[in-house]
Design an enzyme around this catalytic site. Structure first.
Site, PDB file in Angstrom:
ATOM      1  N   TYR A  95     -69.703 -12.584  27.240  1.00 30.63           N
ATOM      2  CA  TYR A  95     -68.932 -11.348  27.124  1.00 30.63           C
ATOM      3  C   TYR A  95     -68.851 -10.683  28.499  1.00 30.63           C
ATOM      4  O   TYR A  95     -69.823 -10.722  29.266  1.00 30.63           O
ATOM      5  CB  TYR A  95     -69.610 -10.408  26.114  1.00 30.63           C
ATOM      6  CG  TYR A  95     -68.714  -9.342  25.558  1.00 30.63           C
ATOM      7  CD1 TYR A  95     -67.630  -9.682  24.756  1.00 30.63           C
ATOM      8  CD2 TYR A  95     -68.939  -7.997  25.809  1.00 30.63           C
ATOM      9  CE1 TYR A  95     -66.807  -8.709  24.219  1.00 30.63           C
ATOM     10  CE2 TYR A  95     -68.114  -7.007  25.281  1.00 30.63           C
ATOM     11  CZ  TYR A  95     -67.045  -7.380  24.485  1.00 30.63           C
ATOM     12  OH  TYR A  95     -66.227  -6.414  23.965  1.00 30.63           O
ATOM     13  N   ASN A 206     -57.602  -9.166   7.344  1.00 26.62           N
ATOM     14  CA  ASN A 206     -58.731  -8.760   6.506  1.00 26.62           C
ATOM     15  C   ASN A 206     -59.978  -8.444   7.329  1.00 26.62           C
ATOM     16  O   ASN A 206     -61.034  -8.168   6.773  1.00 26.62           O
ATOM     17  CB  ASN A 206     -59.059  -9.840   5.481  1.00 26.62           C
ATOM     18  CG  ASN A 206     -59.506 -11.133   6.134  1.00 26.62           C
ATOM     19  OD1 ASN A 206     -58.772 -11.694   6.940  1.00 26.62           O
ATOM     20  ND2 ASN A 206     -60.683 -11.616   5.790  1.00 26.62           N
ATOM     21  N   GLY A 208     -62.205  -6.116  10.203  1.00 27.54           N
ATOM     22  CA  GLY A 208     -62.425  -4.678  10.292  1.00 27.54           C
ATOM     23  C   GLY A 208     -61.279  -3.961  10.972  1.00 27.54           C
ATOM     24  O   GLY A 208     -60.828  -2.899  10.512  1.00 27.54           O
ATOM     25  N   ARG A 229     -55.740 -16.020   6.731  1.00 26.60           N
ATOM     26  CA  ARG A 229     -55.913 -17.463   6.623  1.00 26.60           C
ATOM     27  C   ARG A 229     -55.799 -17.903   5.172  1.00 26.60           C
ATOM     28  O   ARG A 229     -56.177 -17.176   4.257  1.00 26.60           O
ATOM     29  CB  ARG A 229     -57.275 -17.871   7.181  1.00 26.60           C
ATOM     30  CG  ARG A 229     -57.370 -17.820   8.694  1.00 26.60           C
ATOM     31  CD  ARG A 229     -58.762 -18.144   9.161  1.00 26.60           C
ATOM     32  NE  ARG A 229     -59.711 -17.104   8.760  1.00 26.60           N
ATOM     33  CZ  ARG A 229     -61.024 -17.205   8.933  1.00 26.60           C
ATOM     34  NH1 ARG A 229     -61.542 -18.290   9.455  1.00 26.60           N
ATOM     35  NH2 ARG A 229     -61.822 -16.210   8.561  1.00 26.60           N
ATOM     36  N   ASP A 230     -55.305 -19.108   4.977  1.00 26.66           N
ATOM     37  CA  ASP A 230     -55.260 -19.690   3.637  1.00 26.66           C
ATOM     38  C   ASP A 230     -56.690 -19.914   3.153  1.00 26.66           C
ATOM     39  O   ASP A 230     -57.525 -20.460   3.869  1.00 26.66           O
ATOM     40  CB  ASP A 230     -54.511 -21.019   3.652  1.00 26.66           C
ATOM     41  CG  ASP A 230     -53.059 -20.861   4.060  1.00 26.66           C
ATOM     42  OD1 ASP A 230     -52.195 -20.832   3.172  1.00 26.66           O
ATOM     43  OD2 ASP A 230     -52.786 -20.754   5.276  1.00 26.66           O
TER      44      ASP A 230
END
Length: 400
Positions: A95, A206, A208, A229-230
């Protein structure tokens, strides 16, 4: 930060640690904490002294904090701290932001404390502190503080006070700084969306950030197309679609539907082909290229993540002929540069939360008591980067 350790001779004479009431997470919080001899506060922290897999490099460190606070410092006890993917990346050393390693907590080697977000309650204040008092809730003004600990010393200018904690939980306050603020600023800062007219599209809907964007968009009158995503079964996919539609999403498509000819035609039909002005991307790869192709002339794609770990490929025609603009967004950079704006954004989101207009993301709570073992804490942190989690992992502090 200054942490004082109890001398060995004093520790040998230490009385039993005191215990008070267990937590009650309402508008006020009664907690018990560990008190050592002469009023020293016993504290624990998840620390690391080198970069790597959290399960290998994290360790649980116990230390003591002196009751004699410097005049410009305050003692905080932790209420709730989330486990964000960026926290894991930071420990892995991949990071961009890396907190300094120090021995201020008395660790054998210079170390840093994990975590960047959380809700804290002020336990005591130095004589020069003016802006907060005992019992107030605060969040960190800047990233890199290290929040996975039971207690912390902080300077007054390290924290932002939550002006009104009534009707809020520590989890709501402790998770407001990253995902909701990211969604808020991306919807507001890159293009002007007209209520009841303009649309935005996002992948990772979906997540946050995605859930926050759906709710803020609904509140501000923006229509949204949300890509997920499926799932393994059609039933699971439909259940996720319904969950987001109930949250305020205008339309929800799967990645396979987005990349189909029918999906592209639906988007043109919904938006009129000219009102899809903003795209939010946390995935990258070919899925994002398909999303970008749906944007209207002169739209803006904002990238804030790369969950697929694949580069973002930009067709030249989108730059030349559609004049699509591409930007990156990092909430940590914005937060550190605009602390007052961060405070305003946080307070507005918490007001919506208090009014029932902004809902929490699903949580996976893990209680951290004084006796919670290191292996349990590390196990709860593991898997944060894995997909299809049932909720955001949050450390909730009990009898610490």
């Amino acid at each position: 930060m200054t942490t004082m350790l109890i001398p060995r001779a004093v520790r040998a004479q230490a009385p039993a640690l005191s215990k008070e009431l267990a937590p009650n997470y309402g508008s006020t919080v009664c907690r018990r904490w560990k008190s050592g001899p002469y009023g020293y506060t016993q504290a624990k922290a998840l620390v690391y002294s080198k970069y790597g897999d959290p399960s290998n490099v994290l360790s649980l460190h116990t230390h003591s904090i002196s009751p004699s606070l410097p005049s410009n410092q305050l003692l905080l006890r932790t209420l709730a701290t989330p486990i964000n993917p960026a926290d894991i990346n930071q420990i892995q050393g991949v990071y961009p932001s890396r907190p300094p390693f120090t021995t201020l907590l008395g660790t054998p080697e210079p170390s840093a404390v994990g975590g960047n977000e959380g809700c804290f309650q002020v336990q005591s204040v130095g004589s020069a502190i003016k802006s907060v008092q005992k019992g107030d809730w605060v969040i960190m003004k800047n990233t890199g503080f290290g929040t996975w600990r039971t207690h912390a010393l902080a300077k007054e200018n390290n924290v932002l006070k939550i002006e009104d904690k009534e009707g809020l939980s520590p989890l709501q306050v402790g998770t407001v700084s990253v995902n909701p603020c990211t969604a808020y600023r991306m919807l507001k800062d890159f293009t002007t969306l007209e209520p009841s007219q303009d649309w935005f599209i996002q992948n990772g809907a979906n997540s946050g950030v995605g859930r926050a964007a759906i709710q803020l968009g609904r509140e501000w009158g923006y229509s949204s197309i949300n890509i997920i995503r499926d799932r393994k079964t059609a039933e699971d996919t439909e259940a996720m679609k319904k969950e987001l539609l109930d949250l305020g999403a205008t339309k929800v498509l799967t990645e396979s539907e987005l990349q189909s000819r029918e999906g592209a035609a639906h988007i043109i039909d919904w938006t009129g082909g000219k009102n899809l002005k903003l795209g939010l991307n946390c995935v990258g790869g070919p899925q994002t290229q398909a999303l970008t192709k749906t944007l209207s002339q002169g739209a803006h794609l904002v990238t804030y993540g790369a969950m697929s770990k694949q580069p973002l490929s930009v067709p030249t025609g989108l730059l030349i002929f559609k004049d699509i603009k591409f930007s990156g967004y990092w909430v940590s950079r914005w937060s550190d540069a605009h602390p007052e704006e961060k405070k305003k954004t946080v307070e507005e989101i918490l007001t919506l939360t208090r009014e029932g207009k902004f809902k929490d993301v699903p949580f996976q709570e893990m209680r951290w008591d004084w006796g919670t073992e290191e292996s349990v804490l590390k196990g709860g942190i593991a898997g944060t980067l894995e997909g299809f989690r049932s909720g955001k992992g949050v450390l909730v502090y009990g009898d610490t």
